[in-house]
Design a protein around this motif. Sequence first.
Motif, PDB file in Angstrom:
ATOM      1  N   HIS A 490       0.830  -1.209   0.000  1.00  0.00           N
ATOM      2  CA  HIS A 490       0.000   0.000   0.000  1.00  0.00           C
ATOM      3  C   HIS A 490       0.866   1.261   0.000  1.00  0.00           C
ATOM      4  O   HIS A 490       0.406   2.343   0.372  1.00  0.00           O
ATOM      5  CB  HIS A 490      -0.909   0.000   1.236  1.00  0.00           C
ATOM      6  CG  HIS A 490      -1.676  -1.279   1.413  1.00  0.00           C
ATOM      7  ND1 HIS A 490      -2.824  -1.569   0.721  1.00  0.00           N
ATOM      8  CD2 HIS A 490      -1.426  -2.372   2.203  1.00  0.00           C
ATOM      9  CE1 HIS A 490      -3.264  -2.774   1.075  1.00  0.00           C
ATOM     10  NE2 HIS A 490      -2.435  -3.275   1.971  1.00  0.00           N
ATOM     11  N   ARG A 513     -10.172   5.251   0.124  1.00  0.00           N
ATOM     12  CA  ARG A 513      -8.758   4.848  -0.007  1.00  0.00           C
ATOM     13  C   ARG A 513      -8.143   4.608   1.370  1.00  0.00           C
ATOM     14  O   ARG A 513      -7.387   3.643   1.562  1.00  0.00           O
ATOM     15  CB  ARG A 513      -7.978   5.936  -0.751  1.00  0.00           C
ATOM     16  CG  ARG A 513      -8.339   6.078  -2.221  1.00  0.00           C
ATOM     17  CD  ARG A 513      -7.624   7.277  -2.836  1.00  0.00           C
ATOM     18  NE  ARG A 513      -6.175   7.087  -2.896  1.00  0.00           N
ATOM     19  CZ  ARG A 513      -5.316   8.046  -3.236  1.00  0.00           C
ATOM     20  NH1 ARG A 513      -5.760   9.262  -3.536  1.00  0.00           N
ATOM     21  NH2 ARG A 513      -4.014   7.798  -3.267  1.00  0.00           N
ATOM     22  N   SER A 516      -9.434   1.302   2.875  1.00  0.00           N
ATOM     23  CA  SER A 516      -8.986   0.098   2.177  1.00  0.00           C
ATOM     24  C   SER A 516      -7.481  -0.098   2.211  1.00  0.00           C
ATOM     25  O   SER A 516      -6.999  -1.236   2.187  1.00  0.00           O
ATOM     26  CB  SER A 516      -9.451   0.134   0.714  1.00  0.00           C
ATOM     27  OG  SER A 516     -10.852   0.208   0.622  1.00  0.00           O
ATOM     28  N   HIS A 517      -6.712   1.012   2.254  1.00  0.00           N
ATOM     29  CA  HIS A 517      -5.275   0.882   2.036  1.00  0.00           C
ATOM     30  C   HIS A 517      -4.386   1.440   3.145  1.00  0.00           C
ATOM     31  O   HIS A 517      -3.175   1.230   3.111  1.00  0.00           O
ATOM     32  CB  HIS A 517      -4.897   1.574   0.725  1.00  0.00           C
ATOM     33  CG  HIS A 517      -5.559   0.988  -0.476  1.00  0.00           C
ATOM     34  ND1 HIS A 517      -5.207  -0.228  -1.000  1.00  0.00           N
ATOM     35  CD2 HIS A 517      -6.593   1.442  -1.246  1.00  0.00           C
ATOM     36  CE1 HIS A 517      -5.969  -0.496  -2.055  1.00  0.00           C
ATOM     37  NE2 HIS A 517      -6.814   0.494  -2.220  1.00  0.00           N
TER      38      HIS A 517
END
Length: 806
Positions: A490, A513, A516-517
């Motif tokens: 990531h 974002r 999720s990362h």
Amino acid sequence: NMVTDPATLSPNKDIAGRYYQHRAIQSISEAFNRGQRTALLTMATGTGKTRTAVALVELLQRANLVKRVLFLADRVALVKQAANAFKEHLPDSSPINLVSEKNSEGRVYVSTYPTMMGLIEEKTDGKRRFGIGHFDLVIIDEAHRSVYQKYRAIFDYFDSYLVGLTATPRDEVHRDTYALFGLEKGVPTDAYSLEQAIEDGYLVPPKAMDVPLKFVRQGIKYDELSEEEKEHWDTLDWGEDNQGHAPDEVHASQINKQLFNADTVDKMLAHLMANGLRVQAGERLGKTIIFAVNQRHADFIVQRFDANYPHLKGMFARSITHSVNYAQSLIDDFGMPEKAPHVAVSVDMLDTGIDVPEVLNLVFFKAVRSKVKFLQMIGRGTRLCEDLFGPGMDKEEFVIFDYCGNFEFFNENPDGRDASAPEPLGKRLFRTRAELLARLQVEDTPEGQQGEPPAPPYNAGDLNLIKDLSDLLLTEVQAMNLDNFLVRPHGEHVAHYAKAESWQRIDEEDLGRLASHVAGLPSEQGDDHITAKLFDLTCLHLQVALLDGSTDFVRYQQRVQEIASKLETKGNVPIVKAQMELILALQSDEYWADITLEMIELLRRKLRGLVQFIDKQEVPIIYTALDDEMGEVTEVSTGIGDTGINWAQYRKKVEAYIRSHKDHITIAKLHRNKPLTPQDLEELERFIFEQGELGDRKQFEQAYKDEPSLTLFIRKLVGLDRNAAVEAFSQFLDDTAYNEKQIRFMQRIIDHLTSNGIIDPAMLYEPPFTAEHYEGVEGVFPSAEIDQIFSTIEQVNQNAIGRKSF
């Protein structure tokens, strides 16, 4: 050819010569040959998943297709068990248990997830010992659990084939075992069910007995007690929560958690000792697992056993839990046929993965609501065991004593009630802070001033909170090490949010974002005490509720006031005493009358480090001496289902696959009403059963056991080509020979064949064929032509029947 006859495996590998293991290995190998990188094997617990893995590794290493293998499990006991299996059946692979032999080298490594994560991060002279290409194959034991959060990064890190082993795959949104292996939900690479394993003679079946105990199923009601028992009830110390008053009722869910009744346990033990399967010519109770609620419950059961059976006191019945010293040694002793303990009272430790073939009795003295866990627990008794009752007298069944209504629950709730996986605390904190920041950063700045602080009506305190939140999140991201193998995938997102300007405006895309990362990645900033983090989360929820005007605000306010009340008693701690003015103020309604976001942030900062000084309150345990009641004991169905395959989903996959191959020579002939040759039938069976896409023939047959033949099933699935149907009945469509009603009737036959492939002549006397005449075909055509129609239908159907294929 990766897979050969199982008889060609090493002579001493009798465990690899079984049909189901050979089939499983073949399915996995075919998947790899098709270019897949992942495979999921679901096998009934007790059918030798680990030993199947040993056979798979042997074949792949012998074929020089893999050099080094990593076998992962989530418990030290399972790692030890796997290491022993590799050492016994594949010693040439030099198996290494990384939990205890971290610096050794071999061709097969077994490890827990945490150990492997730590070893991945270790470097010598700047180089990692385990690089991304170190292993050619990674095998995950018990793949239904423990691999859905941070441990999943291990599989993303290694560039290898991936094989999962499980008896009970999950398909919940947040715990989808199939998705982890890139498979359709409910369709593993290969499956071997508990029912099938029992039928094939590889496992023994359970005999399930429902044994109703009143208190554990209905609770205790004061009004139903005798006068003597009421007097006993009133003299008990019920603790501060009840303000010293005896309650009118104790719910069933609290029995064996907060209230322990001696007679309830005594009746269970007496029933077990009288009815449990026995060994040594009936002289001794066979190996037995009692599933208890918690540590106190397990200890209480052992105490009552020793009190009731003083001649067996000491080692016969032992508590085996994570809290017990030398638990692994006790497990090892329990696995030895003649060695005590013979009754293991377990809390979680013996629920899954422990292989003791001598187990004859399972006692469910707790309510289980997870179907996955329930099946795993039942699996502790399914192992075969030769000569258990004497020479030639093998184990043929085991008994389940259910005192808590579990079978009744699963009969009514076949899928159970599996709780969703909780999100890690650190990830929840990060995500909630980011969401609050985005809420505060409203897009109301004058045009051309993007990136500047929000315009009024926000006050200075709110602007301070925006800055504080931005700084907290930025600092956490900047402390994420891009060289960490969890962070590296990531890296692009981490690098972006490690810049201060990235936090000046957070929108919905950013939140996605971040969630999720970035959220939940390891950060190298100082780790706070868990109580401080929990208090942070409470204050964040409080701020969000204040912004929303939500009724949740009162709930979080009361939680903060309760914490303040408990801190007040810790005035002897200097740093607590320094904040006593705020602690006292928080307990008054006046403080909360004009509360602001900044005030909540201020109290969070001042109190978060103090919460750890609050004493942990243990729930008071009540011990009672009341007469319990045992109802009628009945044998019940276990409701054992298939392992891993969702048959509806499997059938969808089969039918979509066949429809997508309508141009296959035999399927095309079926669709176009062409007669089939024996060669056509052989080619069709090869295409369906030997390609590997749809599993093996046995699996296909189980899904479509009610179909008379393969060809008829496919014709019904793909239908009949309309032009072929028109051609078959062309003589009846001549408008010079037949009237409008007769032609409409024939069009209905053609429509039905186009959709359904075949037609039963008896249907011509039923709707929708009675639309032209209430007598159906008899009212539309004369007898001679009806015979011709039936003859044509018979020929069309016969072209689809071929021969019986399964």
